[in-house]
Structures are given as structure tokens and as C-alpha cells.
Design a protein around this motif. Sequence first.
Motif, PDB file in Angstrom:
ATOM      1  N   SER A   1      45.469  50.244  34.026  1.00 28.38           N
ATOM      2  CA  SER A   1      46.625  49.163  33.948  1.00 28.38           C
ATOM      3  C   SER A   1      46.064  48.018  34.032  1.00 28.38           C
ATOM      4  CB  SER A   1      47.601  49.437  35.351  1.00 28.38           C
ATOM      5  OG  SER A   1      48.367  48.551  35.293  1.00 28.38           O
ATOM      6  N   ARG A   2      45.136  47.637  34.853  1.00 30.23           N
ATOM      7  CA  ARG A   2      44.569  46.264  35.041  1.00 30.23           C
ATOM      8  C   ARG A   2      43.881  45.949  33.627  1.00 30.23           C
ATOM      9  NH1 ARG A   2      46.334  42.807  38.227  1.00 30.23           N
ATOM     10  NH2 ARG A   2      44.199  41.783  38.814  1.00 30.23           N
ATOM     11  N   LEU A   3      43.392  46.940  33.011  1.00 27.68           N
ATOM     12  CA  LEU A   3      42.832  46.721  31.620  1.00 27.68           C
ATOM     13  C   LEU A   3      43.733  46.428  30.552  1.00 27.68           C
ATOM     14  CD1 LEU A   3      39.587  48.721  31.791  1.00 27.68           C
ATOM     15  CD2 LEU A   3      39.823  46.196  32.020  1.00 27.68           C
ATOM     16  N   ASP A   4      45.089  46.702  30.693  1.00 23.84           N
ATOM     17  CA  ASP A   4      46.366  46.637  29.942  1.00 23.84           C
ATOM     18  C   ASP A   4      46.088  47.718  28.664  1.00 23.84           C
ATOM     19  OD1 ASP A   4      48.500  45.562  28.753  1.00 23.84           O
ATOM     20  OD2 ASP A   4      47.661  44.075  27.595  1.00 23.84           O
TER      21      ASP A   4
ATOM     22  N   GLN B   1      38.483  42.735  27.897  1.00 25.00           N
ATOM     23  CA  GLN B   1      39.763  42.948  28.596  1.00 25.00           C
ATOM     24  C   GLN B   1      39.648  42.815  29.880  1.00 25.00           C
ATOM     25  OE1 GLN B   1      42.078  42.873  25.927  1.00 25.00           O
ATOM     26  NE2 GLN B   1      43.169  44.622  26.979  1.00 25.00           N
ATOM     27  N   ALA B   2      38.494  43.377  30.471  1.00 28.65           N
ATOM     28  CA  ALA B   2      38.453  43.039  31.982  1.00 28.65           C
ATOM     29  C   ALA B   2      38.036  41.711  32.336  1.00 28.65           C
ATOM     30  CB  ALA B   2      37.174  44.151  32.362  1.00 28.65           C
ATOM     31  N   ASP B   3      37.297  40.867  31.582  1.00 25.58           N
ATOM     32  CA  ASP B   3      36.954  39.419  31.925  1.00 25.58           C
ATOM     33  C   ASP B   3      38.054  38.717  32.142  1.00 25.58           C
ATOM     34  OD1 ASP B   3      34.571  38.164  32.566  1.00 25.58           O
ATOM     35  OD2 ASP B   3      34.827  36.893  30.658  1.00 25.58           O
ATOM     36  N   ARG B   4      39.491  38.984  31.489  1.00 25.68           N
ATOM     37  CA  ARG B   4      40.458  38.497  31.707  1.00 25.68           C
ATOM     38  C   ARG B   4      41.103  38.880  33.144  1.00 25.68           C
ATOM     39  NH1 ARG B   4      43.328  40.119  26.120  1.00 25.68           N
ATOM     40  NH2 ARG B   4      41.689  39.135  24.490  1.00 25.68           N
ATOM     41  N   VAL B   5      40.772  39.765  33.910  1.00 29.83           N
ATOM     42  CA  VAL B   5      40.995  39.946  35.090  1.00 29.83           C
ATOM     43  C   VAL B   5      40.323  39.258  36.239  1.00 29.83           C
ATOM     44  CG1 VAL B   5      41.737  41.837  36.745  1.00 29.83           C
ATOM     45  CG2 VAL B   5      42.188  42.252  34.150  1.00 29.83           C
ATOM     46  N   GLU B   6      40.814  38.719  37.118  1.00 31.70           N
ATOM     47  CA  GLU B   6      40.009  37.792  38.042  1.00 31.70           C
ATOM     48  C   GLU B   6      39.161  38.737  39.024  1.00 31.70           C
ATOM     49  OE1 GLU B   6      41.017  34.529  41.605  1.00 31.70           O
ATOM     50  OE2 GLU B   6      42.707  35.649  40.546  1.00 31.70           O
TER      51      GLU B   6
ATOM     52  N   PHE C   1      37.566  41.289  38.164  1.00 27.83           N
ATOM     53  CA  PHE C   1      36.129  41.584  37.366  1.00 27.83           C
ATOM     54  C   PHE C   1      35.241  40.579  36.900  1.00 27.83           C
ATOM     55  CE2 PHE C   1      39.404  45.377  36.174  1.00 27.83           C
ATOM     56  CZ  PHE C   1      38.925  46.136  37.101  1.00 27.83           C
ATOM     57  N   GLU C   2      35.517  39.321  37.101  1.00 28.54           N
ATOM     58  CA  GLU C   2      34.621  38.301  36.437  1.00 28.54           C
ATOM     59  C   GLU C   2      33.613  38.131  37.181  1.00 28.54           C
ATOM     60  OE1 GLU C   2      36.851  34.453  36.768  1.00 28.54           O
ATOM     61  OE2 GLU C   2      38.364  35.133  35.272  1.00 28.54           O
ATOM     62  N   PRO C   3      33.276  38.399  38.523  1.00 28.08           N
ATOM     63  CA  PRO C   3      31.865  38.409  39.000  1.00 28.08           C
ATOM     64  C   PRO C   3      31.034  39.524  38.497  1.00 28.08           C
ATOM     65  CG  PRO C   3      33.517  38.080  40.859  1.00 28.08           C
ATOM     66  CD  PRO C   3      34.411  38.410  39.604  1.00 28.08           C
ATOM     67  N   LEU C   4      31.602  40.461  37.797  1.00 28.28           N
ATOM     68  CA  LEU C   4      30.696  41.407  37.449  1.00 28.28           C
ATOM     69  C   LEU C   4      30.125  41.145  36.093  1.00 28.28           C
ATOM     70  CD1 LEU C   4      32.916  44.765  37.597  1.00 28.28           C
ATOM     71  CD2 LEU C   4      31.050  43.664  39.344  1.00 28.28           C
ATOM     72  N   ARG C   5      30.607  39.955  35.353  1.00 31.30           N
ATOM     73  CA  ARG C   5      30.104  39.463  34.117  1.00 31.30           C
ATOM     74  C   ARG C   5      29.703  40.631  32.903  1.00 31.30           C
ATOM     75  NH1 ARG C   5      26.499  37.161  37.945  1.00 31.30           N
ATOM     76  NH2 ARG C   5      24.941  38.231  37.058  1.00 31.30           N
ATOM     77  N   LEU C   6      31.082  41.385  32.898  1.00 28.21           N
ATOM     78  CA  LEU C   6      30.928  42.709  32.116  1.00 28.21           C
ATOM     79  C   LEU C   6      30.498  42.163  30.349  1.00 28.21           C
ATOM     80  CD1 LEU C   6      33.755  44.773  33.405  1.00 28.21           C
ATOM     81  CD2 LEU C   6      31.294  45.417  33.539  1.00 28.21           C
ATOM     82  N   PRO C   7      30.947  41.190  29.971  1.00 36.10           N
ATOM     83  CA  PRO C   7      30.628  40.909  28.678  1.00 36.10           C
ATOM     84  C   PRO C   7      28.945  40.605  28.369  1.00 36.10           C
ATOM     85  CG  PRO C   7      32.581  39.671  29.004  1.00 36.10           C
ATOM     86  CD  PRO C   7      31.882  40.348  30.445  1.00 36.10           C
ATOM     87  N   MET C   8      28.239  39.967  29.357  1.00 36.20           N
ATOM     88  CA  MET C   8      27.065  39.851  29.368  1.00 36.20           C
ATOM     89  C   MET C   8      26.319  41.034  29.509  1.00 36.20           C
ATOM     90  SD  MET C   8      24.440  39.600  31.690  1.00 36.20           S
ATOM     91  CE  MET C   8      24.988  39.255  33.495  1.00 36.20           C
ATOM     92  N   LEU C   9      26.712  42.100  30.633  1.00 32.29           N
ATOM     93  CA  LEU C   9      26.186  43.320  30.588  1.00 32.29           C
ATOM     94  C   LEU C   9      26.272  44.252  29.461  1.00 32.29           C
ATOM     95  CD1 LEU C   9      27.234  44.111  34.027  1.00 32.29           C
ATOM     96  CD2 LEU C   9      25.107  43.402  33.388  1.00 32.29           C
TER      97      LEU C   9
ATOM     98  N   HIS D   1      41.280  26.821  29.711  1.00 35.41           N
ATOM     99  CA  HIS D   1      42.344  26.977  30.921  1.00 35.41           C
ATOM    100  C   HIS D   1      41.861  28.307  31.545  1.00 35.41           C
ATOM    101  CE1 HIS D   1      45.313  24.062  29.762  1.00 35.41           C
ATOM    102  NE2 HIS D   1      44.786  24.483  28.506  1.00 35.41           N
ATOM    103  N   GLU D   2      41.190  28.230  32.756  1.00 37.10           N
ATOM    104  CA  GLU D   2      41.046  29.573  33.447  1.00 37.10           C
ATOM    105  C   GLU D   2      42.356  30.382  33.683  1.00 37.10           C
ATOM    106  OE1 GLU D   2      38.113  30.640  34.216  1.00 37.10           O
ATOM    107  OE2 GLU D   2      36.803  28.947  33.795  1.00 37.10           O
ATOM    108  N   GLY D   3      42.390  31.761  33.485  1.00 39.32           N
ATOM    109  CA  GLY D   3      43.272  32.545  33.767  1.00 39.32           C
ATOM    110  C   GLY D   3      44.531  32.287  32.917  1.00 39.32           C
ATOM    111  N   PHE D   4      44.678  31.363  32.146  1.00 34.37           N
ATOM    112  CA  PHE D   4      45.652  30.965  31.244  1.00 34.37           C
ATOM    113  C   PHE D   4      46.287  32.273  30.193  1.00 34.37           C
ATOM    114  CE2 PHE D   4      47.808  28.473  27.595  1.00 34.37           C
ATOM    115  CZ  PHE D   4      49.001  27.906  28.491  1.00 34.37           C
ATOM    116  N   GLU D   5      45.497  32.925  29.985  1.00 33.68           N
ATOM    117  CA  GLU D   5      45.779  34.132  29.042  1.00 33.68           C
ATOM    118  C   GLU D   5      46.710  34.983  29.947  1.00 33.68           C
ATOM    119  OE1 GLU D   5      42.920  33.194  29.489  1.00 33.68           O
ATOM    120  OE2 GLU D   5      42.111  32.431  27.509  1.00 33.68           O
ATOM    121  N   LYS D   6      46.310  35.250  31.172  1.00 34.98           N
ATOM    122  CA  LYS D   6      47.012  36.247  32.015  1.00 34.98           C
ATOM    123  C   LYS D   6      48.566  35.568  32.260  1.00 34.98           C
ATOM    124  CE  LYS D   6      46.893  38.135  36.880  1.00 34.98           C
ATOM    125  NZ  LYS D   6      45.999  38.107  37.993  1.00 34.98           N
ATOM    126  N   GLY D   7      48.695  34.352  32.652  1.00 34.15           N
ATOM    127  CA  GLY D   7      49.912  33.702  32.831  1.00 34.15           C
ATOM    128  C   GLY D   7      50.697  33.888  31.561  1.00 34.15           C
ATOM    129  N   LEU D   8      50.184  33.588  30.188  1.00 32.39           N
ATOM    130  CA  LEU D   8      50.998  34.043  29.089  1.00 32.39           C
ATOM    131  C   LEU D   8      51.445  35.441  28.923  1.00 32.39           C
ATOM    132  CD1 LEU D   8      49.073  31.992  26.306  1.00 32.39           C
ATOM    133  CD2 LEU D   8      51.245  31.145  27.442  1.00 32.39           C
TER     134      LEU D   8
END
Length: 549
Positions: free
Chosen positions: A21-24, A168-173, A175-183, A473-480
Motif C-alpha cells: 500500500s505504501r508503495l502504491d 516508488q519507495a523513495d517518495r515515502v518519507e 524509506f528515504e533514509p534507506l537510499r534505495l535508488p542508490m542501492l 519540493h520535498e514530499g510535494f508529490e505525496k501531497g499531490l
Amino acid sequence: MRRVAHIARKGASHGLGFLISRLDLQRHLPAWLRIPRRMGELRPEDLAARLASVLEELGPTFVKFGQMLSTRPDILPAEYIRELERICHHVAPFSAEVSKAILREELGAPVEELFREFGDEPRASGSIAQIHDAVLPDGTPVVVKVRRPRIERVIEDDVAILTFLAAQADRVEEFEPLRLPMLVDEFARGITRELDFVAEAAYTHRFQGSFEDDDRVEIPRVYWDYTTQRVLTMRRLEGVHLSAVLANEAAAVNRGAIAQTVMDLYLKQFFTLGFFHGDPHPGNILITERGRVGLLDFGLVGRVSPRLRRELAVCVMALGNGQLELVAEVLSEIGRVPDQGDSEELREELVGLLERHSSVPLEKLNFQDTFQDVMNVVRRYRMEVPRDFVLMGRALVAISGAVTQLDPALNVAALAEPYGARLLRDRLTPASVKRSLTSGGYHLGALVSDGPREVRRFLQKLQRGLFEFTIRHEGFEKGLTELDQTGNRLSVSIILAAIIIASATLLSAEIGAVNLLGWDVSLLGLAGLLFGLILGIWLVVGIMRSRRL
């Protein structure tokens, strides 16, 4: 999209519906799997075990990704590292006829002409390749590593899906510390190198050349005439694995001599060569029939930059002198602390950690726990440390633990200190000073020659109104997304109200009226009410599932 749907179903079936659900990704689930379990109902170790199970069931690419994640204790908590280290993927070996067909295609001749003997039964089989014993025409015993057919296409597709999921995960607050795109990017580059056996052969050849004058060490020779991107041929080493020696299952060996050789072998890699064998588990270390220490499997190799080697040398010397504050300062400078982090507090915590562990006798020191404590501090302060530094730390922990088990009296720090001292002395040699002056002179010259021109260009852009800057915008996509969902629900509510009002009006009309339990009602109005009831229930369930009443 079918593969994404399969991944979503697999995660939901293991109780990770909240994560889906969090990953939409809920649109890829059947209706009966769309009500997620709350994350708070799971303990961290249960969540880690479920995640590991999902990765294991998704196939070789995801297993490899999980194994790569297990090498990053600077990002993931200890319970995740433990579970991810256990995952493996059991795949059936492909037939010897397929191996022979690949060899003929890659090497340009039938197996009978290439080898005097070729074992049809593979020595080992993995998710990417399998290994056969063979004998060259001149009688040299070798092992032949053959890449699994079409595996590169499977991995390419799965890496694309991992890239999508990481975005997808990087848009969720959370999951940001995990830096998944970099991994995922790091994993993609690593798995691409692993698929290329020429790269592994090059590393093996480089190690073999670096230790060819050391009669205590043996690295398999690469046979380049029998090696391509899909085939790797190396001399076969015979002996007992270090795991058997540690378990006292091997014949009598000089454990003290082996311990010192293994430790020297890795210290030379860290401090002198600048590259190291990144997977030193006891199964990849062999005690040969001649009593030499052999290394196997160079698919994972780390690099130690000259700067990092100097920093490590300072740490070793400072530890020997009891200068724990200096060690903490160097360690804090190896990584990057976020702007909002407290560097001074980080150093104080590292000093306390070093004081606690340095007072423990070496034979009682648990290297794994010490390393994990350091990584916990790194993760808590969200430090960004070089991947090779973490890989080197894990390798050093594994080797230190093994050699201490072989010979509890071995002083690892005493062995490391000469390497650190030599590296620091080498910085003062004329050749080293010349290299530093050359490098510094180049950068200073570039700054002097290019600096004024760059400043002039900047001022010209500013004067002409061509200067641009970007705002993120940090978190702007989530708000949209949430605003879009709210708008959709409001639209459905208005349509629902209109259907109910229209249906109630039609119920009293004579158009299409029938007698139902003594009442004359309109079939069209009754159908509208039933549709409105179903739509209303669907809307309420959706709102309750989002837990935002």
C-alpha cells in the motif's frame, strides 16, 4: 506489469500488504488482498523474516539483491542483516549438453577438442553459473565456469522492476533514509560485472600477479584462451576449505601459521594493493595440499583508495598509541554527516564505543558485535559512508574472527601496525611527494586558468537574465497524490448523492413500476438505489482502509 503484479501478490501473501500500500501498488492486487495488515502488528524481526522470504521466492535477481543488502549494515538494522544473510536460491543445474553447446559457441570448437577430459556432473551450481571439472590437453586440471543460458535477460528485466520499486519507495518519507535508488544502482552495476566473466578473470589475474612471489599463497591461474564473457577457465586448486579446519574436520595443520598467513594476506590487500577479496567466508579460502592458503571466487572485489588507505593507517597507529579521539575523528571524516547532524556528538559517541571495546582482551573481543555497534552509530546519524569501506569492514571482521578462532594468541593489532607505519612513511618518500605535487599542481593550475573564465561566464548569465536555479519540493508529490485521491472521493460522493436522489424520485414514478410486497415501485429507481448502496459501501471501505476518516 505482470511481474510487478506477481511481486505485489507475493508480498501481500506474506503479510506485507501495508508495504504494498505504501508503495502504491495495490492496483496490482486482487480485491481480497487489498486490505493491508498494520505494520505495528509485526515485530521488526518478523518483518525482516517476511521480507527475506519474499526475496527468496522471487528468484535469483532478488536473492542477489537481498545478499547485497546484507552487506550494508550502515543502512539496515541488525535484524534485517541476519535474515538477509540466510537467504539462498536453490536452482537445478542445467544439463551438460547445454554447457557443451555454450562452450562450442564461445570457444569455437567442440568440447572433445578443447579438453582432454570434461566432467558432465557439475562441481557446483548457482543462480548465475555452474562449474565443471576439466583437464586441458596438456594435462592441467582446471575448473570451467559456464554462465546460465538467458540469465542476463531475466536479470535485466528484474533490475528494471527494482529501479521502479526503488523510485516508488523513495517518495515515502519512512524509506528515504534507506537510499534505495542508490542501492539499486549499486546493485545493477555489481550484477552487470558479475555476469561478465572477463571482469572476474581480470581481477583473478591481478591477484595472482600480486602474490606470485609469496610461496605461502596460491591464487588460481586464468587461462585466457579458454575465457570469454560467458566462460571462465582457471587452474583447479585442491585442498581443504578453511571451514573444515575451523570445525576441526581437517587433518592436522599448523593453525598458527595458517592464521598469520591469512591475516597477512588481507592486510596486504587493504594497506598495500588497494584492492581486496570482498567475500572472504571460510568456503572461499582453501588450504592446499602444499600447505598454502588459496583464495577462490573473485566475483566481488572492493577497492581502497589512496586517501582511505592513509586514513586507515592513521587509525591503526592511533589505536596503538591509545589516541581514541583521533581514531573517532578520522572515522567521522570517512563518511559524510547530513547538514542537520551533530558531528561533535557523533565523535563523542564513537570515542565511548572505542573505549568500551578497547578495554576487552583480544581473545574475548567479539569482532562482529564491535563492527555492528559502529554501524549502528553510522545508521543512527545517517552517515553516508563509502560502500567499499563497509565491505572492507565486513571482510576484516570475518577474517579477524576466523584467525582468532584458529590461533587465539595471535595479536591482530601487532600484525597491522607495521603496515600502517609503512604506509605513513611512504607518504614522505621523494616519489610520493612528487606525485602529490603533480596532482596538487594540476588542480591549482586548472583553478588559476579556468577560474576567471568561469566567474566571467556566471556574471554574463546573471546580467542577461539567463541564470537559472531549480527548486525541489520535498514530499510535494505525496501531497499531490493525496489531493488527487481526495478529489476523486469527493467526485464519487457527489455522483452517489445524485444517484440516490434520482432513484428516490424514480421509485414513486409509474415508469416501469411493478408490485413488490404490496408496493408499486419503479425497477429503474430500485436498481439505482442498489447501485448507490454498493458504491457507498465501496467508498466507506476505501476511506476506512486508508485510516483517514
